[in-house]
Design an enzyme around this catalytic site. Structure first.
Site, PDB file in Angstrom:
ATOM      1  N   ASN A   1       0.529  -1.336  -0.111  1.00 50.73           N
ATOM      2  CA  ASN A   1      -0.062  -0.304   0.076  1.00 50.73           C
ATOM      3  C   ASN A   1       1.108   1.434   0.280  1.00 50.73           C
ATOM      4  OD1 ASN A   1       0.911  -0.630   2.734  1.00 50.73           O
ATOM      5  ND2 ASN A   1      -0.578   0.455   3.888  1.00 50.73           N
TER       6      ASN A   1
ATOM      7  N   GLU B   1       0.387   5.472   0.631  1.00 49.12           N
ATOM      8  CA  GLU B   1      -0.558   5.869   0.689  1.00 49.12           C
ATOM      9  C   GLU B   1      -0.400   8.125  -0.017  1.00 49.12           C
ATOM     10  OE1 GLU B   1      -1.252   5.910   4.915  1.00 49.12           O
ATOM     11  OE2 GLU B   1      -2.255   4.324   4.879  1.00 49.12           O
TER      12      GLU B   1
ATOM     13  N   CYS C   1      -4.216   0.743  -2.411  1.00 49.04           N
ATOM     14  CA  CYS C   1      -3.660  -0.841  -2.097  1.00 49.04           C
ATOM     15  C   CYS C   1      -2.648  -1.434  -2.317  1.00 49.04           C
ATOM     16  CB  CYS C   1      -5.155  -1.280  -1.707  1.00 49.04           C
ATOM     17  SG  CYS C   1      -6.870  -0.755  -0.692  1.00 49.04           S
TER      18      CYS C   1
ATOM     19  N   GLU D   1      -3.252  -4.825  -2.921  1.00 48.58           N
ATOM     20  CA  GLU D   1      -3.943  -6.306  -3.950  1.00 48.58           C
ATOM     21  C   GLU D   1      -3.526  -5.179  -5.570  1.00 48.58           C
ATOM     22  OE1 GLU D   1      -5.107  -4.911  -1.122  1.00 48.58           O
ATOM     23  OE2 GLU D   1      -6.050  -6.448  -0.620  1.00 48.58           O
TER      24      GLU D   1
ATOM     25  N   CYS E   1     -10.462  -4.708   0.195  1.00 45.98           N
ATOM     26  CA  CYS E   1     -11.243  -4.031   0.410  1.00 45.98           C
ATOM     27  C   CYS E   1     -12.462  -4.292  -0.295  1.00 45.98           C
ATOM     28  CB  CYS E   1     -11.373  -2.431   0.557  1.00 45.98           C
ATOM     29  SG  CYS E   1     -10.089  -1.729  -1.354  1.00 45.98           S
TER      30      CYS E   1
ATOM     31  N   CYS F   1     -10.520  -3.243  -4.523  1.00 46.28           N
ATOM     32  CA  CYS F   1      -9.976  -3.967  -4.826  1.00 46.28           C
ATOM     33  C   CYS F   1     -10.481  -5.131  -5.630  1.00 46.28           C
ATOM     34  CB  CYS F   1      -8.736  -4.577  -3.810  1.00 46.28           C
ATOM     35  SG  CYS F   1      -8.090  -3.126  -3.545  1.00 46.28           S
TER      36      CYS F   1
HETATM   37  N1  THU Z   1      -5.185  -1.154   2.121  1.00 48.22           N
HETATM   38  C1  THU Z   1      -5.095  -2.102   1.632  1.00 48.22           C
HETATM   39  O1  THU Z   1      -3.389  -2.271   1.574  1.00 48.22           O
HETATM   40  N2  THU Z   1      -5.276  -3.591   1.345  1.00 48.22           N
HETATM   41  C2  THU Z   1      -6.452  -4.056   1.779  1.00 48.22           C
HETATM   42  O2  THU Z   1      -6.382  -4.977   1.766  1.00 48.22           O
HETATM   43  C3  THU Z   1      -6.920  -3.083   3.338  1.00 48.22           C
HETATM   44  C4  THU Z   1      -5.986  -1.834   3.057  1.00 48.22           C
HETATM   45  C5  THU Z   1      -4.374  -0.117   2.760  1.00 48.22           C
HETATM   46  C6  THU Z   1      -4.753   1.419   2.122  1.00 48.22           C
HETATM   47  C7  THU Z   1      -4.405   2.014   3.963  1.00 48.22           C
HETATM   48  O3  THU Z   1      -3.470   2.275   3.120  1.00 48.22           O
HETATM   49  C8  THU Z   1      -4.112   1.334   4.825  1.00 48.22           C
HETATM   50  O4  THU Z   1      -4.648  -0.158   4.643  1.00 48.22           O
HETATM   51  C9  THU Z   1      -5.722   1.381   5.723  1.00 48.22           C
HETATM   52  O5  THU Z   1      -6.156   1.342   5.538  1.00 48.22           O
END
Ligand code: THU
Length: 132
Positions: A43, A45, A54, A56, A89, A92
């Protein structure tokens, strides 16, 4: 070690590359391609939170960018150490449905290895918007 276990090891490695200074919620992903390659994602940000990508989708978009064929991906391992079991999520899930093979599996693990789950795309997004 099974292929799923090896894929999860790569997802754990990918989680070390995370850029998640806002959520402090690292996530790593490892995507198995049709020819047996593994493409990692984490991930990433942004201070404008909605721009976050994310793990994925990072893995899927990297693999497509590297020339792997859409619809060919066999498995995706996802690892998040700050939760007992990670669940992808909705955004994704929709992207997985479009870019992974129809019979692909998604293997998810958090801090409790005993809680590890393997889901099909149909289980993750039943009744999906799918024009393919
Ligand atoms: N996130 C992911 O990378 N994958 C997931 O399956 C759930 C959420 C990340 C997005 C954000 O950077 C952090 O986790 C919190 O939501």
């Amino acid at each position: 070690m099974t292929i799923e276990e090896r894929l999860m090891e790569q997802a754990k490695r990918a989680a070390q590359s995370t850029y998640s200074p806002y959520s402090h919620f690292p996530v790593g992903a490892a995507l198995l391609t049709a020819d047996g390659e593994v493409v990692q994602g984490c991930n990433v940000e942004n201070i404008s939170y909605g721009l976050t990508n994310c793990a994925e989708r990072s893995a899927l978009f990297s693999a497509i960018s590297q020339g792997h064929a859409p619809g060919s991906f066999r498995a995706l391992a996802v690892y998040a150490p700050n939760v007992s079991l990670i669940s992808p999520c909705g955004a994704c899930r929709q992207v997985m449905l479009e870019l992974m093979a129809k019979d692909a599996v998604v293997i998810c693990q958090g801090s409790d290895p005993a809680a590890t789950r393997t889901w099909t795309l149909e289980q993750l997004l039943p009744g999906a918007f799918d024009a393919f």
